[in-house]
Design an enzyme around this catalytic site. Structure first.
Site, PDB file in Angstrom:
ATOM      1  N   GLN A  93      64.226  29.975  -4.201  1.00 27.81           N
ATOM      2  CA  GLN A  93      65.457  29.307  -3.748  1.00 27.81           C
ATOM      3  C   GLN A  93      65.264  27.818  -3.498  1.00 27.81           C
ATOM      4  OE1 GLN A  93      65.562  31.860  -0.076  1.00 27.81           O
ATOM      5  NE2 GLN A  93      66.391  30.021   0.869  1.00 27.81           N
TER       6      GLN A  93
ATOM      7  N   MET B 277      62.856  32.719   6.935  1.00 28.03           N
ATOM      8  CA  MET B 277      61.733  32.079   6.255  1.00 28.03           C
ATOM      9  C   MET B 277      60.727  31.599   7.306  1.00 28.03           C
ATOM     10  SD  MET B 277      63.252  30.358   2.845  1.00 28.03           S
ATOM     11  CE  MET B 277      63.946  28.897   3.551  1.00 28.03           C
TER      12      MET B 277
ATOM     13  N   HIS C 208      67.209  31.624  15.326  1.00 23.83           N
ATOM     14  CA  HIS C 208      66.745  32.906  14.774  1.00 23.83           C
ATOM     15  C   HIS C 208      66.692  33.969  15.869  1.00 23.83           C
ATOM     16  CE1 HIS C 208      64.562  30.034  11.958  1.00 23.83           C
ATOM     17  NE2 HIS C 208      65.201  30.806  11.100  1.00 23.83           N
TER      18      HIS C 208
HETATM   19  O1  PAF Z   1      68.530  31.413   5.550  1.00 23.95           O
HETATM   20  C1  PAF Z   1      67.333  31.576   5.207  1.00 23.95           C
HETATM   21  O2  PAF Z   1      66.402  31.366   5.993  1.00 23.95           O
HETATM   22  C2  PAF Z   1      67.021  32.052   3.803  1.00 23.95           C
HETATM   23  O3  PAF Z   1      67.893  31.504   2.882  1.00 23.95           O
HETATM   24  C3  PAF Z   1      66.983  33.596   3.677  1.00 23.95           C
HETATM   25  C4  PAF Z   1      68.343  34.209   3.927  1.00 23.95           C
HETATM   26  C5  PAF Z   1      65.974  34.160   4.647  1.00 23.95           C
HETATM   27  C6  PAF Z   1      66.559  33.990   2.264  1.00 23.95           C
HETATM   28  O4  PAF Z   1      65.300  33.480   1.957  1.00 23.95           O
END
Ligand code: PAF
Length: 281
Positions: free
Chosen positions: A61, A30, A37
């Site tokens: 979400q 995100m 990351h």
């Molecule tokens: O972990 C995240 O950053 C989010 O839940 C994902 C897996 C990118 C889905 O939007």
């Protein structure tokens, strides 16, 4: 590195790799990227011929509209980091591109999705399944990479992959921590300097609890963690559960499962932070 906004453009680029039997890796994110990351991206670059990173703050979400509004967005800095890390394609779709119409799908992800985050963030995992299934269908990666900080999310995604029979390896990558032990999270930038100082007590208490657990029961260890964190200014534990690391169901003794993990969510002021610790690997 190319920045791509449309699913059809991304699919056309990936098709060229597929035609040559190349391996495709996907890192869904995100954005607001940090070293956690980047550890996923580096591994994806190493293990595949083509690394795709998606950056999409997925509205479905977020069960809290304020959390969605305040979620950090740093697209330029993200792209600079990804270019340096060797990513091939950054997929940055708009909300309209991903959801041209409302996604009405309801996933039944079973017991792994019902506990902890499933209980405290109703609808969250359904939203995660909606976006991740769309990304998987669009990219059809050989491998997809997720961080173990979101320990439950990995179990839920594995369950979704199993149910929908996606031929994709889900690769779980270890939590990356600051030198003081704090788990890296995009949300950490929202902490004030004094909150950040107090927030380190989350990981420090989890580390201490590993020693405590050697001579105490699961119930005593749970209490130890909750009490120590709640005694810290700014911190309020939402839940701490010691669970079977495969089924995510609570355990009542250290002998209940071969793999045991403690999962925590703590509010630091308004910021919701999560972390976890392995008691039995
Ligand atoms: O972990 C995240 O950053 C989010 O839940 C994902 C897996 C990118 C889905 O939007």
């Amino acid at each position: 590195m190319e920045i791509i906004l449309k699913t059809s453009d991304l699919q056309a680029r990936i098709a060229l790799y597929r035609a040559e039997n190349k391996q495709i890796g996907l890192v869904p994110t995100m954005g607001a990227l940090h070293k956690g990351h980047l550890s996923l991206v580096e591994r994806c670059v190493k293990e595949n011929d083509c690394c795709v990173v998606s950056i999409f703050v997925n509205p479905t979400q977020f069960n809290d509209p304020n959390d969605l509004l305040n979620y950090p967005r740093t697209p330029e800095a993200d792209c600079a980091l990804l270019e340096k890390a060797g990513c091939h394609f950054v997929f940055m779709p708009s909300v309209e591109e991903i959801y041209p119409e409302k996604d009405e799908r309801i996933f039944d992800l079973g017991p792994v999705a019902a506990v902890m985050e499933g209980k405290y963030r109703p609808g969250h995992f359904n939203g995660v399944a909606q976006i991740v299934s769309k990304l998987f269908a669009a990219v059809k990666p050989d491998r997809a990479y997720f961080g173990e900080k979101d320990f439950q999310q990995i179990a839920v995604i594995k369950e979704m992959v199993r149910q929908l029979k996606f031929p994709i390896d889900i690769i779980a990558c270890p939590i990356v921590r600051e030198v003081d032990g704090m788990a890296l999270s995009s949300r950490n930038v929202r902490l004030t300097p004094s909150q950040r100082k107090n927030a380190v007590n989350i990981s420090q208490t989890l580390f201490k609890s590993r020693t405590f657990a050697k001579e105490h029961t699961v119930v005593e260890t749970t209490r130890f963690v909750i009490d120590a964190i709640n005694r810290t200014p700014d911190l309020r534990v939402e839940y701490y559960e010691i669970v079977d690391g495969d089924t995510l169901q609570p355990v009542d003794s250290w002998r209940s499962a071969p793999h045991i993990v403690g999962c925590i969510t703590v509010y630091c002021g308004e910021v919701r932070l999560i972390d976890n610790i392995t008691y039995r690997p």
